[in-house]
Design a protein around this motif. Structure first.
Motif, PDB file in Angstrom:
ATOM      1  N   ARG A 160       0.812  -1.218   0.000  1.00  0.00           N
ATOM      2  CA  ARG A 160       0.000   0.000   0.000  1.00  0.00           C
ATOM      3  C   ARG A 160       0.849   1.273   0.000  1.00  0.00           C
ATOM      4  NH1 ARG A 160      -5.350  -0.748   1.184  1.00  0.00           N
ATOM      5  NH2 ARG A 160      -5.981  -2.848   1.817  1.00  0.00           N
ATOM      6  N   SER A 161       2.095   1.179  -0.411  1.00  0.00           N
ATOM      7  CA  SER A 161       2.956   2.355  -0.387  1.00  0.00           C
ATOM      8  C   SER A 161       2.524   3.355  -1.453  1.00  0.00           C
ATOM      9  CB  SER A 161       4.417   1.950  -0.618  1.00  0.00           C
ATOM     10  OG  SER A 161       4.626   1.541  -1.945  1.00  0.00           O
ATOM     11  N   TRP A 162       2.810   4.631  -1.173  1.00  0.00           N
ATOM     12  CA  TRP A 162       2.479   5.688  -2.127  1.00  0.00           C
ATOM     13  C   TRP A 162       3.309   5.559  -3.398  1.00  0.00           C
ATOM     14  CZ3 TRP A 162      -1.771   8.320  -1.912  1.00  0.00           C
ATOM     15  CH2 TRP A 162      -2.401   8.537  -0.684  1.00  0.00           C
ATOM     16  N   VAL A 163       4.533   5.046  -3.276  1.00  0.00           N
ATOM     17  CA  VAL A 163       5.382   4.863  -4.462  1.00  0.00           C
ATOM     18  C   VAL A 163       4.729   3.876  -5.419  1.00  0.00           C
ATOM     19  CG1 VAL A 163       7.604   4.001  -5.286  1.00  0.00           C
ATOM     20  CG2 VAL A 163       7.513   5.448  -3.258  1.00  0.00           C
ATOM     21  N   ARG A 164       4.260   2.730  -4.879  1.00  0.00           N
ATOM     22  CA  ARG A 164       3.631   1.741  -5.749  1.00  0.00           C
ATOM     23  C   ARG A 164       2.356   2.290  -6.365  1.00  0.00           C
ATOM     24  NH1 ARG A 164      -0.242  -1.300  -6.496  1.00  0.00           N
ATOM     25  NH2 ARG A 164      -1.255  -0.907  -4.522  1.00  0.00           N
ATOM     26  N   LYS A 165       1.556   2.996  -5.578  1.00  0.00           N
ATOM     27  CA  LYS A 165       0.308   3.549  -6.109  1.00  0.00           C
ATOM     28  C   LYS A 165       0.589   4.591  -7.197  1.00  0.00           C
ATOM     29  CE  LYS A 165      -3.283   2.752  -5.047  1.00  0.00           C
ATOM     30  NZ  LYS A 165      -4.212   1.705  -5.568  1.00  0.00           N
ATOM     31  N   ALA A 166       1.631   5.387  -7.012  1.00  0.00           N
ATOM     32  CA  ALA A 166       1.985   6.391  -8.023  1.00  0.00           C
ATOM     33  C   ALA A 166       2.429   5.717  -9.314  1.00  0.00           C
ATOM     34  CB  ALA A 166       3.076   7.306  -7.497  1.00  0.00           C
ATOM     35  N   LEU A 167       3.241   4.672  -9.205  1.00  0.00           N
ATOM     36  CA  LEU A 167       3.675   3.943 -10.394  1.00  0.00           C
ATOM     37  C   LEU A 167       2.489   3.275 -11.078  1.00  0.00           C
ATOM     38  CD1 LEU A 167       6.968   2.317  -9.052  1.00  0.00           C
ATOM     39  CD2 LEU A 167       6.788   4.079 -10.824  1.00  0.00           C
ATOM     40  N   GLU A 168       1.604   2.705 -10.297  1.00  0.00           N
ATOM     41  CA  GLU A 168       0.402   2.072 -10.846  1.00  0.00           C
ATOM     42  C   GLU A 168      -0.435   3.085 -11.629  1.00  0.00           C
ATOM     43  OE1 GLU A 168      -3.658   0.871  -8.736  1.00  0.00           O
ATOM     44  OE2 GLU A 168      -2.029  -0.459  -8.136  1.00  0.00           O
ATOM     45  N   ALA A 169      -0.595   4.282 -11.042  1.00  0.00           N
ATOM     46  CA  ALA A 169      -1.377   5.329 -11.707  1.00  0.00           C
ATOM     47  C   ALA A 169      -0.714   5.791 -12.995  1.00  0.00           C
ATOM     48  CB  ALA A 169      -1.568   6.509 -10.756  1.00  0.00           C
ATOM     49  N   ALA A 170       0.621   5.785 -13.033  1.00  0.00           N
ATOM     50  CA  ALA A 170       1.328   6.224 -14.236  1.00  0.00           C
ATOM     51  C   ALA A 170       1.305   5.160 -15.328  1.00  0.00           C
ATOM     52  CB  ALA A 170       2.770   6.581 -13.879  1.00  0.00           C
TER      53      ALA A 170
END
Length: 243
Positions: free
Chosen positions: A135-145
């Motif tokens: 649930r890290s913000w880094v993973r979520k940001a990459l997922e969104a990109a």
């Protein structure tokens, strides 16, 4: 005194000039690195548009934890259409209508709190195929990109094909073929509507739910999914991945 002051100003200017040059070089190499990583990611996405996904980070983790995993990649043509419809009905009923993000589902998830997920099948495919669980913000940001790039390159049918081949249907059991064999002793192509609905019902929590020995909750969930699969077939929300 005047000469020393001039020399000091000259030295200061030279130091500042070197610092600016170093900063420019750093920015230039940083931009090159960012563009290089982005180009590699696009190439990776393009590659997976045509070849089977060989493994994922989560599969490797489960292999290390369990000592092995069950998995057998099959083409979409070898997966029962009712399983595809059941999974979409269960996980992302508007799969054919969005571009990777279901904004209404996201708004509902925010309104209902953190216990409700708003991820689409496209987002889950990106997470499973290219990233890691967490649930890290880094993973979520990459997922969104990555999600809109994948949606731009892959047809919807390919997104679902990859998802069905890398989703976990039981602890250490990945993909529709291995899941069908594990739970019901049949090929993914031969799943009945009931079996497909049961497999779709375990997807949010395959570590705790069992398709072949369903709890009352899983049975109720499967009945609801079967109705949903029939609905999206009738109203056209399965057209983007239908044969």
């Amino acid at each position: 005194m005047a000469k020393r002051a001039v020399k000091k100003r000259t030295a200061t200017k030279k130091t500042e000039s070197r610092a600016r040059r170093c900063a420019r070089v750093f920015r230039r190499w940083l931009l090159r690195g960012v563009f290089g990583v982005a180009a590699l990611m696009v190439a990776w996405i393009v590659l997976y548009a045509f070849v089977p996904v060989p493994t994922t980070i989560y599969m490797l983790q489960e292999r290390a934890r369990l000592g092995g995993v069950e998995r057998d990649w099959v083409a979409m043509e070898d997966i029962a259409p009712v399983l595809a419809r059941s999974v979409v009905a269960a996980e992302d009923a508007n799969f054919c209508l969005h571009w990777g993000f279901d904004m209404s589902a996201i708004r509902d998830a925010i309104a209902e709190g953190a216990d409700r997920g708003g991820s689409t099948i496209s987002q889950q495919t990106v997470k499973n195929a290219f990233l890691w669980h967490g649930r890290s913000w880094v993973r979520k940001a990459l997922e969104a990109a990555i999600t809109p790039v994948m949606e731009l390159i892959w047809p919807k049918r390919r997104v679902l094909e990859v998802y069905l081949n890398i989703a976990e249907f039981a602890p250490g059991v990945f993909g529709a073929e291995a899941g069908a064999q594990h739970h019901f002793g049949v090929a993914a192509a031969d799943l009945s509507a009931r079996q497909a609905a049961l497999m779709a019902a375990v997807l949010p929590n395959p570590q705790q739910r069992n398709a072949s020995a369903p709890s009352d909750f899983v049975n109720r969930r499967a009945r609801s999914i079967a109705d949903g699969a029939a609905t999206i077939r009738a109203d056209g929300r399965a057209d983007c991945f239908a044969n």
